[in-house]
Write a protein that holds these residues in place. Structure first.
Motif, PDB file in Angstrom:
ATOM      1  N   LEU A  37     124.738 -69.566  50.876  1.00 17.64           N
ATOM      2  CA  LEU A  37     124.135 -69.973  52.141  1.00 17.64           C
ATOM      3  C   LEU A  37     122.758 -69.347  52.308  1.00 17.64           C
ATOM      4  N   SER A  38     122.608 -68.078  51.933  1.00 14.62           N
ATOM      5  CA  SER A  38     121.294 -67.429  52.002  1.00 14.62           C
ATOM      6  C   SER A  38     120.285 -68.168  51.138  1.00 14.62           C
ATOM      7  N   TYR A  39     120.709 -68.595  49.952  1.00 14.00           N
ATOM      8  CA  TYR A  39     119.808 -69.340  49.072  1.00 14.00           C
ATOM      9  C   TYR A  39     119.382 -70.659  49.705  1.00 14.00           C
ATOM     10  N   ILE A  40     120.304 -71.357  50.324  1.00 20.43           N
ATOM     11  CA  ILE A  40     119.982 -72.635  50.959  1.00 20.43           C
ATOM     12  C   ILE A  40     119.005 -72.434  52.115  1.00 20.43           C
ATOM     13  N   LEU A  41     119.263 -71.428  52.942  1.00 19.31           N
ATOM     14  CA  LEU A  41     118.435 -71.214  54.127  1.00 19.31           C
ATOM     15  C   LEU A  41     117.102 -70.555  53.801  1.00 19.31           C
ATOM     16  N   ASP A  42     117.073 -69.642  52.820  1.00 21.01           N
ATOM     17  CA  ASP A  42     115.832 -68.946  52.477  1.00 21.01           C
ATOM     18  C   ASP A  42     115.892 -68.438  51.041  1.00 21.01           C
ATOM     19  N   PRO A  43     115.576 -69.305  50.062  1.00 21.56           N
ATOM     20  CA  PRO A  43     115.679 -68.923  48.650  1.00 21.56           C
ATOM     21  C   PRO A  43     114.858 -67.685  48.293  1.00 21.56           C
ATOM     22  N   ALA A  44     113.705 -67.499  48.923  1.00 19.89           N
ATOM     23  CA  ALA A  44     112.874 -66.340  48.616  1.00 19.89           C
ATOM     24  C   ALA A  44     113.593 -65.044  48.962  1.00 19.89           C
ATOM     25  N   ASP A  45     114.460 -65.074  49.951  1.00 16.15           N
ATOM     26  CA  ASP A  45     115.224 -63.893  50.336  1.00 16.15           C
ATOM     27  C   ASP A  45     116.185 -63.480  49.224  1.00 16.15           C
ATOM     28  N   VAL A  46     116.678 -64.450  48.481  1.00 15.01           N
ATOM     29  CA  VAL A  46     117.629 -64.182  47.401  1.00 15.01           C
ATOM     30  C   VAL A  46     116.908 -63.967  46.076  1.00 15.01           C
ATOM     31  N   MET A  47     115.904 -64.807  45.797  1.00 12.45           N
ATOM     32  CA  MET A  47     115.253 -64.813  44.492  1.00 12.45           C
ATOM     33  C   MET A  47     113.981 -63.963  44.424  1.00 12.45           C
ATOM     34  N   GLY A  48     113.466 -63.544  45.558  1.00  7.43           N
ATOM     35  CA  GLY A  48     112.228 -62.754  45.581  1.00  7.43           C
ATOM     36  C   GLY A  48     111.083 -63.558  46.169  1.00  7.43           C
ATOM     37  N   ASP A  49     110.084 -62.845  46.674  1.00  7.41           N
ATOM     38  CA  ASP A  49     108.957 -63.487  47.362  1.00  7.41           C
ATOM     39  C   ASP A  49     108.151 -64.427  46.471  1.00  7.41           C
ATOM     40  N   TYR A  51     109.358 -66.496  44.322  1.00  4.81           N
ATOM     41  CA  TYR A  51     110.139 -67.678  43.945  1.00  4.81           C
ATOM     42  C   TYR A  51     109.386 -68.928  44.409  1.00  4.81           C
ATOM     43  N   PRO A  52     109.212 -69.935  43.534  1.00  3.05           N
ATOM     44  CA  PRO A  52     108.304 -71.055  43.834  1.00  3.05           C
ATOM     45  C   PRO A  52     108.825 -72.127  44.786  1.00  3.05           C
ATOM     46  N   SER A  53     110.041 -72.025  45.255  1.00  2.00           N
ATOM     47  CA  SER A  53     110.576 -73.120  46.051  1.00  2.00           C
ATOM     48  C   SER A  53     111.290 -72.602  47.291  1.00  2.00           C
ATOM     49  N   PHE A  56     113.771 -75.416  52.977  1.00  2.00           N
ATOM     50  CA  PHE A  56     113.396 -75.880  54.309  1.00  2.00           C
ATOM     51  C   PHE A  56     112.087 -75.230  54.754  1.00  2.00           C
ATOM     52  N   ARG A  57     111.089 -75.201  53.881  1.00  2.00           N
ATOM     53  CA  ARG A  57     109.840 -74.492  54.152  1.00  2.00           C
ATOM     54  C   ARG A  57     109.147 -74.985  55.416  1.00  2.00           C
ATOM     55  N   VAL A  58     109.030 -76.282  55.591  1.00  2.00           N
ATOM     56  CA  VAL A  58     108.327 -76.822  56.763  1.00  2.00           C
ATOM     57  C   VAL A  58     109.055 -76.440  58.042  1.00  2.00           C
ATOM     58  N   LEU A  59     110.363 -76.596  58.063  1.00  2.00           N
ATOM     59  CA  LEU A  59     111.148 -76.215  59.236  1.00  2.00           C
ATOM     60  C   LEU A  59     110.996 -74.728  59.525  1.00  2.00           C
ATOM     61  N   LYS A  60     111.101 -73.909  58.488  1.00  2.00           N
ATOM     62  CA  LYS A  60     110.974 -72.461  58.655  1.00  2.00           C
ATOM     63  C   LYS A  60     109.604 -72.106  59.225  1.00  2.00           C
ATOM     64  N   ASN A  61     108.550 -72.659  58.659  1.00  2.00           N
ATOM     65  CA  ASN A  61     107.195 -72.348  59.137  1.00  2.00           C
ATOM     66  C   ASN A  61     106.989 -72.802  60.573  1.00  2.00           C
ATOM     67  N   ASN A  62     107.487 -73.975  60.915  1.00  2.00           N
ATOM     68  CA  ASN A  62     107.359 -74.461  62.292  1.00  2.00           C
ATOM     69  C   ASN A  62     108.087 -73.550  63.272  1.00  2.00           C
ATOM     70  N   GLU A  63     109.279 -73.125  62.912  1.00  2.00           N
ATOM     71  CA  GLU A  63     110.042 -72.273  63.817  1.00  2.00           C
ATOM     72  C   GLU A  63     109.446 -70.867  63.907  1.00  2.00           C
ATOM     73  N   LEU A  64     108.944 -70.346  62.812  1.00  2.00           N
ATOM     74  CA  LEU A  64     108.283 -69.045  62.886  1.00  2.00           C
ATOM     75  C   LEU A  64     107.062 -69.118  63.791  1.00  2.00           C
ATOM     76  N   ARG A  65     106.311 -70.171  63.649  1.00  2.00           N
ATOM     77  CA  ARG A  65     105.108 -70.345  64.486  1.00  2.00           C
ATOM     78  C   ARG A  65     105.496 -70.489  65.970  1.00  2.00           C
ATOM     79  N   GLU A  66     106.573 -71.209  66.243  1.00  2.00           N
ATOM     80  CA  GLU A  66     106.960 -71.469  67.630  1.00  2.00           C
ATOM     81  C   GLU A  66     107.696 -70.302  68.279  1.00  2.00           C
TER      82      GLU A  66
END
Length: 68
Positions: A37-49, A51-53, A56-66
């Motif tokens: 589940l961590s990989y699905i929600l935030d792969p960089a959290d599991v694979m390292g900063d 990690y190239p993919s 849900f990058r767009v959703l994550k960025n929008n929510e962080l901004r908001e």
């Protein structure tokens, strides 16, 4: 035929709670373990900063901004 009632009040905290509950529901439904589940929600959290993919990058960025 339309809705004839008061407008829906948006509550960010309630929205976050509902999203967390849905994430938990689908994780359980599909038998995902925490790491999956961590990989699905935030792969960089599991694979390292570097990690190239992100799934849900767009959703994550929008929510962080908001919300942050």
């Amino acid at each position: 035929m339309g809705f004839d009632g008061p407008t829906f009040a948006f509550h960010p905290d309630r929205r976050a709670q509902l999203r967390a509950e849905l994430d938990a529901y689908y994780a359980r439904l599909y038998g995902l373990i925490r790491d999956e589940l961590s990989y699905i929600l935030d792969p960089a959290d599991v694979m390292g900063d570097d990690y190239p993919s992100e799934t849900f990058r767009v959703l994550k960025n929008n929510e962080l901004r908001e919300f942050w």
